[in-house]
Design a protein around this motif. Structure first.
Motif, PDB file in Angstrom:
ATOM      1  N   ARG A 248      -5.010   5.854  14.209  1.00  0.00           N
ATOM      2  CA  ARG A 248      -3.880   6.043  13.293  1.00  0.00           C
ATOM      3  C   ARG A 248      -2.570   6.144  14.052  1.00  0.00           C
ATOM      4  NH1 ARG A 248      -3.900   7.894   7.897  1.00  0.00           N
ATOM      5  NH2 ARG A 248      -1.823   8.494   7.168  1.00  0.00           N
TER       6      ARG A 248
ATOM      7  N   GLY B 135       4.471   3.791   3.584  1.00  0.00           N
ATOM      8  CA  GLY B 135       4.174   4.996   2.838  1.00  0.00           C
ATOM      9  C   GLY B 135       2.814   5.540   3.227  1.00  0.00           C
ATOM     10  N   ALA B 136       2.560   6.800   2.867  1.00  0.00           N
ATOM     11  CA  ALA B 136       1.325   7.469   3.282  1.00  0.00           C
ATOM     12  C   ALA B 136       0.088   6.732   2.784  1.00  0.00           C
ATOM     13  CB  ALA B 136       1.328   8.913   2.782  1.00  0.00           C
ATOM     14  N   ASP B 137       0.117   6.279   1.528  1.00  0.00           N
ATOM     15  CA  ASP B 137      -1.059   5.595   0.984  1.00  0.00           C
ATOM     16  C   ASP B 137      -1.317   4.277   1.706  1.00  0.00           C
ATOM     17  OD1 ASP B 137      -1.421   7.633  -0.792  1.00  0.00           O
ATOM     18  OD2 ASP B 137      -0.559   6.585  -2.512  1.00  0.00           O
ATOM     19  N   GLU B 138      -0.252   3.519   1.980  1.00  0.00           N
ATOM     20  CA  GLU B 138      -0.425   2.240   2.667  1.00  0.00           C
ATOM     21  C   GLU B 138      -0.866   2.457   4.114  1.00  0.00           C
ATOM     22  OE1 GLU B 138      -0.713  -1.810   3.201  1.00  0.00           O
ATOM     23  OE2 GLU B 138      -0.590  -0.592   1.374  1.00  0.00           O
TER      24      GLU B 138
ATOM     25  N   ASP C 179      -2.711   4.932   5.077  1.00  0.00           N
ATOM     26  CA  ASP C 179      -4.141   5.255   4.965  1.00  0.00           C
ATOM     27  C   ASP C 179      -4.973   3.984   4.857  1.00  0.00           C
ATOM     28  OD1 ASP C 179      -3.678   7.979   5.077  1.00  0.00           O
ATOM     29  OD2 ASP C 179      -3.781   8.268   2.900  1.00  0.00           O
ATOM     30  N   ARG C 180      -4.515   3.034   4.027  1.00  0.00           N
ATOM     31  CA  ARG C 180      -5.246   1.775   3.870  1.00  0.00           C
ATOM     32  C   ARG C 180      -5.277   0.990   5.174  1.00  0.00           C
ATOM     33  NH1 ARG C 180      -3.042   2.038  -1.420  1.00  0.00           N
ATOM     34  NH2 ARG C 180      -1.105   1.039  -0.751  1.00  0.00           N
TER      35      ARG C 180
ATOM     36  N   HIS D  46      -5.121   2.186   8.152  1.00  0.00           N
ATOM     37  CA  HIS D  46      -6.030   2.882   9.060  1.00  0.00           C
ATOM     38  C   HIS D  46      -7.480   2.521   8.748  1.00  0.00           C
ATOM     39  CE1 HIS D  46      -7.802   6.907  10.612  1.00  0.00           C
ATOM     40  NE2 HIS D  46      -7.733   6.037  11.594  1.00  0.00           N
ATOM     41  N   GLU D  47      -7.841   2.529   7.462  1.00  0.00           N
ATOM     42  CA  GLU D  47      -9.209   2.185   7.075  1.00  0.00           C
ATOM     43  C   GLU D  47      -9.537   0.744   7.452  1.00  0.00           C
ATOM     44  OE1 GLU D  47     -11.668   4.112   5.966  1.00  0.00           O
ATOM     45  OE2 GLU D  47     -10.268   5.758   6.339  1.00  0.00           O
TER      46      GLU D  47
END
Length: 227
Positions: free
Chosen positions: A50, A65-68, A70-71, A73-74
């Protein structure tokens, strides 16, 4: 257990930068973000996947953004797991060191900020897992390097004694961790540090081709056959 040597993984035991950098650039390209030169991105490896993505974004002057994030990173973890040993290879000096330490009855462990599952997958793929009594990652405990508790808990899990332990690493993060834990360190100059190891004053400083096993043995205070 008499003596324990604990190793960082990325840039210390294994040259993982080619697979990590390629994976990060795949994640960037999927979002229309310019890929990053490997020579710049390799210094973002030490804090985990990350943080590496965040470093690549900073280099590009891009914020997600935080959600993007996160995606991203996954996606990184999924893609990296599919090619974890495509280009990554152990450093020859470290293979020789593992052999010598085993002969000398020194127990071996890994303490890395890489996710534990990925660390184990990589070590399995390279045939190295049987050499280590313990492998801990950035998600094994509630803390990770440079918090010294990551290293100290790794030693405890291995059944070791911090006063009979040597740490081996390649980065500023490793040096800060070892110093805070009060454990002598062999610092390798050929890894992924954002600060040259020559400036970090480890107890032993080694360049490519030097005898890592002998350096580790020399830091056990009662060792009489370090050379």
């Amino acid at each position: 257990m008499d003596r324990l040597a604990v190793f960082d993984l990325d840039g210390t035991l294994v040259d993982t930068a080619p697979d990590l950098v390629d994976t990060c650039n795949v994640v960037l390209a999927a979002r229309g973000i310019a890929t990053v030169d490997p020579a710049r991105l390799r210094y973002e490896i030490g804090m985990g996947a990350r943080a590496m993505i965040e470093g690549a974004l900073r280099i590009n002057g891009v914020t997600l953004g935080a959600d993007e994030l996160d995606r991203a990173h996954e996606e990184f973890l999924t893609h990296y797991a599919s090619r974890i040993d495509k280009l990554s290879r152990p450093f020859p000096e470290l293979l020789a060191a593992l052999d010598r330490l085993t002969v000398e009855n020194v127990a071996l462990a890994v303490c890395t900020n890489k996710a534990e599952g990925l660390a184990r997958q990589l070590l399995d793929a390279l045939g190295l897992s049987p050499r280590f009594v313990v492998v801990t990652g950035g998600d094994t405990f509630a803390v990770k390097k440079p918090d010294p508790a990551h290293l100290l808990q790794t030693i405890a899990l291995a059944g070791g004694d911090k006063d009979r332990c040597v740490y081996v690493g390649d980065s500023r993060i490793d040096r800060e961790t070892a110093a805070a834990a009060g454990i002598p360190m062999v610092g390798l100059t050929y890894g992924y540090s954002d600060v040259p190891m020559t400036e970090l004053a480890p107890e032993r400083l080694l360049a490519p081709g030097e005898d890592v096993g002998a350096a580790i043995l020399s830091l056990f205070v009662d060792e009489v056959s370090a050379a």
